[in-house]
Design a protein around this motif. Structure first.
Motif, PDB file in Angstrom:
ATOM      1  N   GLY A  38       9.939 -14.813 -78.752  1.00  0.00           N
ATOM      2  CA  GLY A  38      10.340 -13.672 -77.953  1.00  0.00           C
ATOM      3  C   GLY A  38      10.009 -12.330 -78.565  1.00  0.00           C
ATOM      4  N   ASP A  39      10.885 -11.360 -78.323  1.00  0.00           N
ATOM      5  CA  ASP A  39      10.660  -9.983 -78.730  1.00  0.00           C
ATOM      6  C   ASP A  39      11.019  -9.786 -80.205  1.00  0.00           C
ATOM      7  OD1 ASP A  39       9.965  -7.354 -78.455  1.00  0.00           O
ATOM      8  OD2 ASP A  39      11.548  -6.835 -77.032  1.00  0.00           O
ATOM      9  N   THR A  86       5.872 -13.684 -81.547  1.00  0.00           N
ATOM     10  CA  THR A  86       5.986 -12.551 -80.634  1.00  0.00           C
ATOM     11  C   THR A  86       4.650 -12.387 -79.907  1.00  0.00           C
ATOM     12  OG1 THR A  86       5.271 -11.004 -82.364  1.00  0.00           O
ATOM     13  CG2 THR A  86       7.646 -11.332 -82.093  1.00  0.00           C
ATOM     14  N   PHE A 108      13.755 -10.415 -72.815  1.00  0.00           N
ATOM     15  CA  PHE A 108      12.451  -9.774 -72.997  1.00  0.00           C
ATOM     16  C   PHE A 108      12.528  -8.288 -72.641  1.00  0.00           C
ATOM     17  CE2 PHE A 108      10.268 -14.052 -71.821  1.00  0.00           C
ATOM     18  CZ  PHE A 108      10.595 -14.565 -73.061  1.00  0.00           C
ATOM     19  N   PHE A 149       4.836 -10.970 -71.923  1.00  0.00           N
ATOM     20  CA  PHE A 149       5.526 -12.161 -72.430  1.00  0.00           C
ATOM     21  C   PHE A 149       5.136 -13.445 -71.695  1.00  0.00           C
ATOM     22  CE2 PHE A 149       8.081  -9.000 -74.483  1.00  0.00           C
ATOM     23  CZ  PHE A 149       8.603  -9.631 -75.603  1.00  0.00           C
TER      24      PHE A 149
END
Length: 320
Positions: free
Chosen positions: A163-164, A187, A233, A249
């Motif tokens: 993810g972020d 990421t 996100f 994403f």
């Protein structure tokens, strides 16, 4: 006086004590022994715990108010529309006034600098309940959950973050490495981890004989992982960029395909609230998911923070 700003400010042993203390209070809370409750309830009896929140919250507010009540303190919620902070009164003036009347301040704010300003001017401990750089209470609760489910003291584990690069993984990665868990972070291209966090993580990884990996390949990070983790996100305040963020994403949703390369007995974690683009229902509501155990453990993380930083004045020894 000590404040809880981030996990990287703690020694490895101090962080482990925080998790163990959260585990201790969970067992006490579940046992429901009245004498034990009464003993703990006297620690902040007649005192106030301030909650300065400039961002909305579910788990943080409930767990913090519950923890304050457990120790006999009166939680006082101070939302952005409730006090003069940043409107008709300076940050300094508000901090000096509020801290003079309470036993501690839980602060859920936007900027990390706001936490630093509170710590500089407050006469009572500041507990960082989220800022744009760190989220230490979440890390305490997450490691308690991992300890309960997979026992990091006895098993060598790998955590994969998909993810972020945000406040949650900033503290969670450091926390995992402190207890000996390997960390792989995936990421999207164009999103990189904070250099300060990366430098600290590498040092701890070497010291504790752990692997710390950064990649833009979600499958590579997930390979043989015992713990799969993601988060939103689109963070609060970034809604204007939602469409662009979701395009960035693409391929980072945790689904059955991604889980197929993880350890067969993997667990899935998410700090909530959750959105469908981050994880499928199939994974989120599966037997592998421990998200609701994780959410409950926020209460015991808050208890541990209050007990050590407020009741015990930041001293990690001689806990009662």
């Amino acid at each position: 006086m000590r404040h809880l700003v981030s996990i990287k400010d703690l020694s490895d042993q101090e962080f482990k004590i925080l998790v163990d203390r959260a585990e201790y209070f969970k067992k006490m809370f579940k046992n429901g022994n009245i004498e034990e409750f009464q003993q703990q309830h006297l620690k902040l009896l007649g005192r106030t715990v301030a909650l300065i929140f400039t961002k909305r919250s579910t788990r943080t507010r409930i767990s913090t108010e519950g923890a304050a009540a457990f120790f006999g303190g009166q939680p006082m919620f101070l939302g952005k529309d409730d006090i003069q902070l940043g409107v008709n009164e300076s940050f300094y003036d508000t901090t000096k006034v509020v801290s003079s009347m309470v036993s501690c301040i839980f602060a859920r704010v936007n900027q990390h600098q706001d936490i630093l300003n509170l710590c500089k001017d407050s006469s009572v401990p500041i507990i960082n309940s989220l800022c744009d750089k760190y989220h230490p209470l979440q890390a305490i609760c997450d490691l308690l959950t991992i300890k309960e489910k997979l026992n990091y003291n006895q098993n060598k584990l790998k955590l994969a973050w998909i993810g972020d690069a945000n406040n949650v993984i900033n503290d969670m990665s450091i926390a995992c490495l402190k207890v000996g868990i390997d960390v792989a972070i995936a990421t999207p291209i164009g999103i990189e981890m904070d250099n300060e966090i990366v430098d600290e993580a590498k040092k701890i990884a070497i010291k504790n004989n752990c692997k710390f990996t950064l990649t833009h390949d979600s499958k590579e990070a997930s390979k043989d992982a015992h713990i799969l983790v993601t988060d939103t996100f689109v963070s609060m305040g970034e809604e204007f960029a939602k469409a662009a963020k979701l395009r960035q994403f693409k391929g980072f949703q945790i689904n059955s395909e991604l889980c197929s390369v993880a350890d067969p007995n993997y667990v899935f974690m998410h700090c909530l609230p959750r959105h469908h683009e981050e994880v499928t229902d199939e994974v989120f509501y599966s037997d592998h998911s421990i998200v609701f155990d994780e959410a409950e453990n926020r209460l015991y993380a808050a208890m541990a923070a209050i007990d050590i930083f407020v009741n015990n004045k930041g001293n990690f020894d001689n806990l009662v």
